[in-house]
Design a protein around this motif. Structure first.
Motif, short mmCIF file in Angstrom:
data_model
loop_
_atom_site.label_atom_id
_atom_site.label_comp_id
_atom_site.label_asym_id
_atom_site.label_seq_id
_atom_site.Cartn_x
_atom_site.Cartn_y
_atom_site.Cartn_z
N GLY A 86 -35.95 36.14 -111.18
CA GLY A 86 -34.53 35.86 -110.98
C GLY A 86 -34.22 35.21 -109.65
O GLY A 86 -33.16 35.46 -109.07
N ARG A 87 -35.11 34.37 -109.16
CA ARG A 87 -34.93 33.68 -107.88
C ARG A 87 -35.09 32.18 -108.08
O ARG A 87 -35.47 31.72 -109.16
N VAL A 88 -34.85 31.42 -107.03
CA VAL A 88 -35.11 29.98 -107.09
C VAL A 88 -36.56 29.74 -106.72
O VAL A 88 -37.19 30.54 -106.00
N ALA A 89 -37.12 28.63 -107.20
CA ALA A 89 -38.55 28.39 -107.03
C ALA A 89 -38.96 28.31 -105.57
O ALA A 89 -40.09 28.69 -105.22
N THR A 90 -38.09 27.83 -104.71
CA THR A 90 -38.45 27.69 -103.29
C THR A 90 -38.62 29.04 -102.60
O THR A 90 -39.20 29.12 -101.52
N GLU A 91 -38.12 30.12 -103.20
CA GLU A 91 -38.28 31.45 -102.62
C GLU A 91 -39.58 32.13 -103.04
O GLU A 91 -39.94 33.18 -102.50
N VAL A 92 -40.29 31.54 -103.98
CA VAL A 92 -41.50 32.15 -104.53
C VAL A 92 -42.71 31.78 -103.69
O VAL A 92 -42.96 30.60 -103.40
N VAL A 93 -43.48 32.78 -103.28
CA VAL A 93 -44.68 32.60 -102.48
C VAL A 93 -45.90 32.77 -103.39
O VAL A 93 -45.99 33.75 -104.15
N LEU A 94 -46.84 31.85 -103.31
CA LEU A 94 -48.09 31.95 -104.07
C LEU A 94 -49.15 32.60 -103.19
O LEU A 94 -49.40 32.15 -102.07
N THR A 95 -49.80 33.66 -103.68
CA THR A 95 -50.82 34.35 -102.91
C THR A 95 -51.82 34.99 -103.86
O THR A 95 -51.83 34.69 -105.05
#
Length: 226
Positions: free
Chosen positions: A40-49
C-alpha cells in the motif's frame, strides 16, 4: 523488523511481465511495483534488499518501523516472473519448453523415483514434465533460501501439477504448477495453506491487469486453492 502478517487465507501473488533487458532492470521495476501494491505504498518508497539467507525481500521504512515482504524472481527468454507473499517465504521459477534431452538429464541429476516417473510419461509431454520437476526444485530451493546447493536437484519432488502438494522431507512446504500459456512452465513453492494468484503486468509503466478466467485470456490465469 516486523514482518507483515495477514488474517484469513494466505495468498502468493505472481506477476508475469516482459523482459526486454536494458535499464531500468525490468525485474527490479516489477518487484518494486509488486511491493508497492501489496504494502500500500508508492514504488519509490520500496527498498530492495535480502534476508540473512540471501532471499530477496522488499521493505518499507517509516516512523513506526519497517515492514517486509518476501519476494522471489525468475527469468526466462523474454519473460520475468515475480512472486510475492505477505506472510512468509516464497519461491518461483519459470522455464520455456524447448528441445532438450530430458531422460539423459534426469538420469544425471534426478533421484531414481523421478527418473522412473519421467520414463513412464508420454514422449510428447516428457520435456515439459522434466521442466515441471526442474522448476519445482528451483522454486523449493528459493523458498528454503538454499537454491540448488547441497543436492537440491536430487531433492525429491511430489508429482507435478495442482493442487500444491507437500514436498517430501520439508513439510509444510508445498509446490505446484499454476498453468500458463502452452510453452511455459511455472512452479510456485510456499508453506501451506496458500492460494496462488497469477496476474499479468500490462507493460512496465501500467497498472496490473487481473484475469478472472481462462476464457478471457490464457496468460495470465488466476488459480485459487491449495
Amino acid at each position: 523488523m516486523a514482518q507483515l502478517t495477514v488474517s484469513g487465507r494466505d495468498t502468493v501473488h505472481v506477476w508475469v511481465g516482459r523482459d526486454a533487458g536494458g535499464q531500468p532492470d525490468p525485474a527490479a521495476v516489477l518487484v518494486r511495483r509488486a511491493g508497492a501494491l501489496l504494502l500500500g505504498r508508492v514504488a519509490t518508497e520500496v527498498v530492495l534488499t535480502h534476508d540473512r539467507d540471501g532471499r530477496p525481500i522488499v521493505r518499507v521504512d517509516d516512523a513506526t518501523g519497517s515492514v517486509e515482504l518476501a519476494v522471489s524472481v525468475s527469468r526466462t527468454a523474454g519473460l520475468v516472473v515475480v512472486a510475492a507473499r505477505r506472510a512468509g517465504t516464497v519461491g518461483v521459477d519459470v522455464e520455456r519448453v524447448r528441445p532438450l534431452p530430458a531422460l539423459a538429464l534426469a538420469r544425471r541429476w534426478f533421484p531414481p523415483a523421478e527418473r522412473a516417473w519421467l520414463g513412464d510419461r508420454p514422449e510428447a509431454s516428457r520435456t515439459a514434465d522434466f521442466l515441471r520437476l526442474w522448476t519445482a526444485k528451483e522454486a523449493v530451493g528459493k523458498a528454503l533460501g538454499r537454491g540448488l546447493r547441497d543436492g537440491g536437484l536430487r531433492r525429491l519432488m511430489p508429482p507435478p501439477g495442482l493442487p500444491m502438494r507437500p514436498v517430501p522431507g520439508v513439510e509444510p512446504l508445498r509446490v505446484g504448477h499454476p498453468r500458463l500459456d502452452e510453452g511455459l512452465v511455472l512452479a510456485v513453492a510456499a508453506p501451506a495453506p496458500v492460494d496462488v494468484e497469477v496476474v499479468q503486468w500490462a507493460g512496465h509503466g501500467a497498472t496490473a491487469e487481473r484475469s478472472a478466467s481462462v476464457e478471457r485470456t490464457s496468460l495470465p490465469v488466476v488459480v485459487r486453492g491449495n
